[in-house]
Design a protein around this motif. Structure first.
Motif, short mmCIF file in Angstrom:
data_model
loop_
_atom_site.label_atom_id
_atom_site.label_comp_id
_atom_site.label_asym_id
_atom_site.label_seq_id
_atom_site.Cartn_x
_atom_site.Cartn_y
_atom_site.Cartn_z
N ARG A 1 0.84 -1.20 0.00
CA ARG A 1 0.00 0.00 0.00
C ARG A 1 0.87 1.25 0.00
N PHE A 2 1.95 1.22 0.77
CA PHE A 2 2.87 2.35 0.81
C PHE A 2 3.51 2.57 -0.56
N VAL A 3 3.98 1.50 -1.17
CA VAL A 3 4.66 1.60 -2.47
C VAL A 3 3.71 2.12 -3.55
N THR A 4 2.45 1.72 -3.48
CA THR A 4 1.49 2.16 -4.49
C THR A 4 0.92 3.54 -4.18
N GLY A 5 1.22 4.07 -2.99
CA GLY A 5 0.73 5.39 -2.63
C GLY A 5 -0.76 5.45 -2.38
#
Length: 94
Positions: free
Chosen positions: A11-15
Motif C-alpha cells: 500500500r505504501f509503495v502504491t501510494g
C-alpha cells in the motif's frame, strides 16, 4: 526494528490510502487496517479481494491461517538503506 506486513508495504509503495483501498475493494477501512496489522485473520473474501487488487496470490500476502505475512527483516533493511539520504562524500583536495 518495527515489523511491517507485505500488505502495508504494498500500500505504501502504491501510494494508496487505507480508505481509498477499502472503498475500491468494497470493505471498511477497519477491515483493511486489521488485515494489514495482523490484529486478526482476514476472511477468505477479503484475502481474495486484496490479492486481486495487488495482482498477486493470496499466499504471497497471507499465511495459511489468513494472517498477513511479514516482510523479512533483511528486505526491510535493504529498503531502508535505499531510502536513506546519501552520506556526504568527502571533498576532493585541490
Amino acid at each position: 526494528m518495527r515489523e511491517i506486513t507485505t500488505l502495508r508495504l504494498l500500500r505504501f509503495v502504491t501510494g494508496t490510502e487505507q480508505g481509498e483501498l477499502a472503498a475500491t475493494i468494497g470493505v471498511s477501512k477497519q477491515v483493511v487496517s486489521q488485515a494489514e496489522t495482523g490484529i486478526r485473520a482476514a476472511y477468505p473474501r477479503v484475502r481474495r479481494l486484496l490479492a486481486a487488487y495487488y495482482e498477486t496470490s493470496e499466499s504471497a500476502l497471507f499465511d495459511a491461517r489468513g494472517f498477513a505475512r511479514l516482510v523479512p527483516p533483511q528486505v526491510l533493511e535493504g529498503i531502508r538503506a535505499q531510502l536513506a539520504p546519501p552520506e556526504d562524500e568527502p571533498q576532493a583536495s585541490a
